[in-house]
Design a protein around this motif. Structure first.
Motif, short mmCIF file in Angstrom:
data_model
loop_
_atom_site.label_atom_id
_atom_site.label_comp_id
_atom_site.label_asym_id
_atom_site.label_seq_id
_atom_site.Cartn_x
_atom_site.Cartn_y
_atom_site.Cartn_z
N ASN A 200 0.66 -1.27 0.07
CA ASN A 200 0.12 -0.05 -0.02
C ASN A 200 1.12 1.43 0.06
O ASN A 200 0.50 2.16 -0.57
CB ASN A 200 -0.83 0.05 1.18
CG ASN A 200 -1.94 -0.88 1.15
OD1 ASN A 200 -2.38 -1.53 -0.14
ND2 ASN A 200 -2.80 -1.06 2.16
N CYS A 206 -4.74 3.60 0.51
CA CYS A 206 -5.24 3.51 1.65
C CYS A 206 -5.62 1.99 2.19
O CYS A 206 -6.07 1.16 1.23
CB CYS A 206 -6.53 4.18 1.99
SG CYS A 206 -5.91 5.93 1.78
N ALA A 207 -5.54 1.66 3.23
CA ALA A 207 -6.09 0.44 3.85
C ALA A 207 -7.45 0.70 3.91
O ALA A 207 -7.93 1.79 4.67
CB ALA A 207 -5.19 0.19 5.02
N ARG A 208 -8.28 0.18 3.26
CA ARG A 208 -9.85 0.23 3.26
C ARG A 208 -10.51 -0.52 4.39
O ARG A 208 -10.13 -1.70 4.78
CB ARG A 208 -10.47 -0.20 1.88
CG ARG A 208 -9.72 0.71 0.94
CD ARG A 208 -10.12 2.32 0.88
NE ARG A 208 -9.62 3.16 -0.26
CZ ARG A 208 -9.64 4.30 -0.29
NH1 ARG A 208 -10.29 4.97 0.72
NH2 ARG A 208 -9.34 5.20 -1.25
N SER A 209 -11.37 -0.18 4.79
CA SER A 209 -12.37 -0.78 5.97
C SER A 209 -14.01 -0.44 5.24
O SER A 209 -14.34 0.61 4.70
CB SER A 209 -12.42 -0.41 7.23
OG SER A 209 -12.83 1.18 7.30
N VAL A 258 -12.44 3.08 12.07
CA VAL A 258 -11.64 4.02 11.53
C VAL A 258 -11.28 4.96 12.64
O VAL A 258 -12.31 5.60 12.81
CB VAL A 258 -11.83 4.55 10.22
CG1 VAL A 258 -10.81 5.56 9.56
CG2 VAL A 258 -12.24 3.45 9.29
N CYS A 319 -4.06 8.73 4.81
CA CYS A 319 -4.68 7.77 5.52
C CYS A 319 -3.80 6.70 5.36
O CYS A 319 -2.56 6.57 4.78
CB CYS A 319 -5.98 7.21 4.68
SG CYS A 319 -5.44 6.62 2.93
N SER A 320 -3.92 5.75 6.55
CA SER A 320 -3.02 4.82 6.60
C SER A 320 -2.96 3.60 5.86
O SER A 320 -3.99 3.20 5.20
CB SER A 320 -3.30 4.23 8.06
OG SER A 320 -2.33 3.07 8.14
N PRO A 323 -3.17 -2.04 6.82
CA PRO A 323 -4.59 -2.66 6.84
C PRO A 323 -4.98 -3.17 8.29
O PRO A 323 -6.17 -3.50 8.58
CB PRO A 323 -4.41 -4.11 5.90
CG PRO A 323 -2.94 -4.41 6.05
CD PRO A 323 -2.11 -3.05 6.31
N PRO A 326 -6.98 1.00 10.00
CA PRO A 326 -7.29 2.05 9.28
C PRO A 326 -7.46 3.16 10.06
O PRO A 326 -8.07 3.34 10.87
CB PRO A 326 -8.71 1.66 8.46
CG PRO A 326 -8.66 -0.01 8.76
CD PRO A 326 -7.99 -0.21 10.04
N THR A 327 -7.06 4.47 9.42
CA THR A 327 -6.79 5.62 10.16
C THR A 327 -6.73 6.71 8.89
O THR A 327 -6.36 6.68 7.91
CB THR A 327 -5.36 5.83 10.69
OG1 THR A 327 -5.37 4.67 11.78
CG2 THR A 327 -5.47 7.34 11.40
N ASN A 328 -7.61 7.91 9.03
CA ASN A 328 -7.71 9.02 8.35
C ASN A 328 -6.94 10.23 9.34
O ASN A 328 -7.30 10.39 10.46
CB ASN A 328 -9.04 9.68 8.21
CG ASN A 328 -9.82 8.60 7.31
OD1 ASN A 328 -9.20 7.96 6.49
ND2 ASN A 328 -11.12 8.32 7.81
#
Length: 403
Positions: A200, A206-209, A258, A319-320, A323, A326-328
């Motif tokens: 990533n 981004c690591a998505r959630s 998140v 964003c992180s 995985p 997840p962070t914004n």
């Protein structure tokens, strides 16, 4: 390049994890190996140790007598600090040389025995701690490394506590079982989290959630403290403040899994400069450049130019890439309406159970409608936020709120 911080107390099994990561393709920079290298005969490090602790720490052939040094250096706190003050800078310099020689897309595993004690944990995008109970570690040190029980417990007591290690651990590997089990867990961590994390970062992804509500997680505050420490270290003096914002900052509130963090900066130019330091610690920049503006924008800044209200809702966002978390990261300008409202909104919800219940009902309605993306989920909530903006500032005026 993704840098992983790996640590654990003496006898915990850190070397097993390090060896596993190496077999899987990681470039291991081993603090123990480097620490031995920088005090070999003829080195500056060994000369400094002799000056500090005397020639009795040497073997007859001039090599370092490690048990003799340990018996002296770990006898009291001041001597231990003297030892660390000599060895740590030399190790850090050599570590930097090895990392600089690695490929740009490498996964660097920095095996650092005193990661916690040296305060280095916030420098890494991911910290892995290997743990085992003290009695088991003592048994291993006696059986495999020839320690006496007294020496083993003294070395353990001189290192970080379990609580101190837990505070910095993004991943906690319990090595109370067999070595094979630890290897299996390390392999799973490598394939399921570390390699995707590295990918990533390389792809600026981004690591998505999923935009799904989950019950409040009591682990969120500890996870956030590590994120705040990491961002504060990376941003340094260019961050006016770093805050936990959004739904996960409100205790007991259901939310998407998140973490939202706000980094307050003096200008968008500073926010742009910070891109260079945020990516190395795992936060990649995204194309979003503004929040949805609100009518009658409010700010606590005395002089507030309304000539271009839309401009005052601009921001940068990262964003992180991890995985596993997840962070914004929202970078907003000090005193601008979006920066102020992000802080106000959390305090308003915390102080007003009715508003919190109202917001939760909205989130549940929107989630039930099945919006497929985070963007669509956020957009569906926006009409409610228009009214919430007014209500929150009315509360701020009544209570004298300040950020």
């Amino acid at each position: 390049m993704l840098r992983i911080g790996l640590s654990g107390g003496i006898g915990a099994g850190k070397s097993t994890v390090s060896a596993t990561f190496s077999e899987l393709g990681g470039i291991v920079v081993d603090g123990d190996v480097i620490a031995r290298e920088v005090v070999e005969p003829g080195t500056e490090g060994l000369a400094q140790l002799v000056d500090a602790f005397g020639a009795q720490i040497l073997h007859e052939d001039g090599a370092l007598n490690r048990p003799a040094l340990a018996a002296i250096a770990f006898s009291d706190e001041q001597k231990r600090q003297t030892l660390n003050g000599i060895v740590h800078p030399l190790v850090a310099h050599r570590r930097s040389e090895l990392i600089a020689a690695a490929a740009e897309d490498a996964v660097i595993v920095e095996d650092i025995p005193l990661l916690v004690e040296s305060g280095m944990a916030p420098m890494f995008p991911l910290v892995v701690i290997v743990h085992a109970d003290e009695d088991l570690r003592v048994k291993r040190l006696i059986e495999y490394r020839g320690f006496t029980e007294e020496d083993a417990r003294a070395r353990i007591a001189a290192q970080a506590t379990v609580e101190q290690r837990r505070a910095v651990a993004d991943v906690w590997l319990d090595n109370s079982g067999t070595a094979n089990r630890l290897v299996e867990e390390s392999r799973a961590l490598w394939h399921e989290r570390i390699l995707p994390f590295a990918h990533n970062i390389h792809e600026n992804t981004c690591a998505r959630s999923a935009p799904a509500l989950v019950p409040y997680d009591p682990a969120w505050p500890d996870q956030t403290r590590r994120i705040l420490a990491r961002l504060s270290t990376a941003c340094g003096h260019r961050a006016v403040r770093v805050d936990h914002i959004g739904s996960t900052a409100v205790s007991g509130l259901d939310a998407k899994d998140v973490i939202d963090v706000q980094v307050t900066v003096a200008s968008l130019e500073v926010a742009d400069e910070l891109s260079e330091v945020l990516t190395p610690v795992g936060y990649v920049r995204q194309p979003i450049t503004e929040d949805v503006g609100k009518p009658d924008a409010r700010s606590t800044v005395a002089e507030f130019d309304h000539s271009d209200d839309n401009a005052l809702w601009r921001k940068r966002i990262h964003c992180s890439a991890d995985p596993g978390r997840p962070t914004n990261v929202h970078l907003r300008v000090d005193g601008w309406p979006n920066q102020q409202f992000a802080l106000l909104f959390v305090d308003w919800l915390r102080a007003n159970p009715d508003a919190q219940s109202d917001y939760l009902a909205l989130k549940r309605r929107v989630a039930a409608d099945g919006y497929p993306t985070t963007g669509a989920y956020a957009e569906a909530k926006e009409p409610w936020f228009l009214d919430a903006y007014r209500r929150a500032w009315e509360w701020a005026d009544t209570t004298g709120w300040r950020p």
